[in-house]
Design a protein around this motif. Sequence first.
Motif, PDB file in Angstrom:
ATOM      1  N   GLU A 136      -3.309   2.088   3.179  1.00 38.58           N
ATOM      2  CA  GLU A 136      -4.543   2.800   2.872  1.00 38.58           C
ATOM      3  C   GLU A 136      -5.215   3.268   4.149  1.00 38.58           C
ATOM      4  OE1 GLU A 136      -7.094   0.295   0.602  1.00 38.58           O
ATOM      5  OE2 GLU A 136      -6.091   0.720  -1.303  1.00 38.58           O
ATOM      6  N   PRO A 196      -6.772  10.704  -2.381  1.00 37.73           N
ATOM      7  CA  PRO A 196      -7.256   9.651  -3.298  1.00 37.73           C
ATOM      8  C   PRO A 196      -7.060   9.986  -4.779  1.00 37.73           C
ATOM      9  CG  PRO A 196      -8.827   9.972  -1.522  1.00 37.73           C
ATOM     10  CD  PRO A 196      -7.796  11.054  -1.381  1.00 37.73           C
ATOM     11  N   GLY A 197      -7.284  11.234  -5.156  1.00 35.00           N
ATOM     12  CA  GLY A 197      -7.176  11.609  -6.560  1.00 35.00           C
ATOM     13  C   GLY A 197      -5.758  11.586  -7.105  1.00 35.00           C
ATOM     14  N   ARG A 198      -4.758  11.534  -6.213  1.00 34.28           N
ATOM     15  CA  ARG A 198      -3.361  11.556  -6.654  1.00 34.28           C
ATOM     16  C   ARG A 198      -2.661  10.206  -6.457  1.00 34.28           C
ATOM     17  NH1 ARG A 198      -3.554  16.806  -3.718  1.00 34.28           N
ATOM     18  NH2 ARG A 198      -3.908  18.397  -5.328  1.00 34.28           N
ATOM     19  N   ILE A 199      -3.342   9.244  -5.860  1.00 37.19           N
ATOM     20  CA  ILE A 199      -2.716   7.952  -5.564  1.00 37.19           C
ATOM     21  C   ILE A 199      -2.248   7.258  -6.838  1.00 37.19           C
ATOM     22  CG2 ILE A 199      -3.137   5.619  -4.688  1.00 37.19           C
ATOM     23  CD1 ILE A 199      -4.914   6.824  -2.550  1.00 37.19           C
ATOM     24  N   LYS A 200      -3.086   7.254  -7.861  1.00 37.62           N
ATOM     25  CA  LYS A 200      -2.758   6.552  -9.105  1.00 37.62           C
ATOM     26  C   LYS A 200      -1.462   7.079  -9.717  1.00 37.62           C
ATOM     27  CE  LYS A 200      -4.831   5.196 -13.531  1.00 37.62           C
ATOM     28  NZ  LYS A 200      -6.050   5.320 -14.405  1.00 37.62           N
ATOM     29  N   LYS A 201      -1.187   8.358  -9.536  1.00 40.91           N
ATOM     30  CA  LYS A 201       0.003   8.977 -10.116  1.00 40.91           C
ATOM     31  C   LYS A 201       1.276   8.482  -9.439  1.00 40.91           C
ATOM     32  CE  LYS A 201       2.237  13.502 -10.714  1.00 40.91           C
ATOM     33  NZ  LYS A 201       2.093  14.974 -10.528  1.00 40.91           N
ATOM     34  N   TYR A 202       1.255   8.329  -8.111  1.00 41.18           N
ATOM     35  CA  TYR A 202       2.477   8.044  -7.364  1.00 41.18           C
ATOM     36  C   TYR A 202       2.624   6.575  -6.934  1.00 41.18           C
ATOM     37  CZ  TYR A 202       2.614  13.136  -6.991  1.00 41.18           C
ATOM     38  OH  TYR A 202       2.636  14.476  -7.287  1.00 41.18           O
ATOM     39  N   LEU A 203       1.513   5.853  -6.834  1.00 47.05           N
ATOM     40  CA  LEU A 203       1.569   4.486  -6.308  1.00 47.05           C
ATOM     41  C   LEU A 203       2.516   3.561  -7.064  1.00 47.05           C
ATOM     42  CD1 LEU A 203       0.522   2.506  -4.202  1.00 47.05           C
ATOM     43  CD2 LEU A 203      -1.420   2.007  -5.703  1.00 47.05           C
ATOM     44  N   PRO A 204       2.588   3.602  -8.407  1.00 44.43           N
ATOM     45  CA  PRO A 204       3.495   2.676  -9.115  1.00 44.43           C
ATOM     46  C   PRO A 204       4.966   2.805  -8.708  1.00 44.43           C
ATOM     47  CG  PRO A 204       1.921   3.643 -10.644  1.00 44.43           C
ATOM     48  CD  PRO A 204       1.776   4.388  -9.359  1.00 44.43           C
TER      49      PRO A 204
END
Length: 356
Positions: free
Chosen positions: A43, A73-81
């Motif tokens: 991060e 930040p707005g795209r982290i949730k999409k790729y982090l998994p």
Amino acid sequence: MAMKRNGKSPVSSDTDEIFMFFKDVSLGPHENQLRFRLIHFWEARNPVKKKLIGLEMLLIDEQGTVIQGFISPGRIKKYLPDLKQGSVYTLKNFYGSRNKTMYRVADHIATVSFTWNSELSVLYEIPTSFDEDRFRFHSYEDFEANCDLKGDLYDVVGHMKLVNGQTLIERPTLDEVKIDTTRHIMVHVQSHDGPVMKLYLWDQAAADFCKKFNSYDNTPTVLLVTAVNTKRLGGTLALTSMSPTRVFMDYDVQPTIDYFNWLGSNPEIAMQVSADVVTKRETLTIADIFTYMKQESAKLGTILHAVDAMLRLPKVQHLWYRAKISVYDNSDQAVFVLLGDAGRVLTGDVRSFQGS
């Protein structure tokens, strides 16, 4: 051969898919596919407000070229998994943004930035060979030359002399619970036959060091730390960990194995030590501390021990959980808030000194 956007020549693999090498990544939008191994991700936060800036990555392609990656930040949730250190991926559609000038961890001019239509896929069957990692080692002279410039974050490998002031002759005792609280470890490290350097590990780097150090049956001697920042504290060169810092020891990676073997062939080097560096007290002014506090890696847990100032102490019989101490030197004044045993320990030390 067909030409892709930005005029770059794509490379065809055994599966007839076309990929771009990192060396051909330029500034601007790309529709090409990349294929790479994810070395590390972390991060990135604003050092003052601690607001999340995004997710930063270190990527390596099949040619061994390293480049930084970035997810807003707005795209982290999409790729982090799907992100896992060491895994290999393909990425289609990205933007080549200019690599930052401060605290860089890769030499490439560009950063691979994920866009609204980026397509990230995990490769479970890897058709080609990828290096596990790539390090950027520099000499003591290079660290000196880059001191306080806030430029590139380089890697250092060497052998440990002291860990939190304890020698390695008898295995140092590292209290994981205490270090989880203080979030700080100081290591004296020497690279080959160069000068001994003070290395400050903060937060996750300190926790990783403690866990790894305690996991070894024999006392580890070789240390590799990535992405360190060079600062001059009290006139002495110091290395400090940053957000992307990783810690390796003895037989973790090839450079530590090579260094361990070199050290075994040069036992006299392990006995050398610079008394000036190891014993020199770092004296900082309050202005120095204020400047240091503004940095991303700055913490206050141990700074009080380095202040060359007068302490105005409250006259109380008992020190409670929270204590405030006024500290002043020749030019500035500050108030330090001490929690828990820190107030009792410090004020007790000062009163003993004043009475001696």
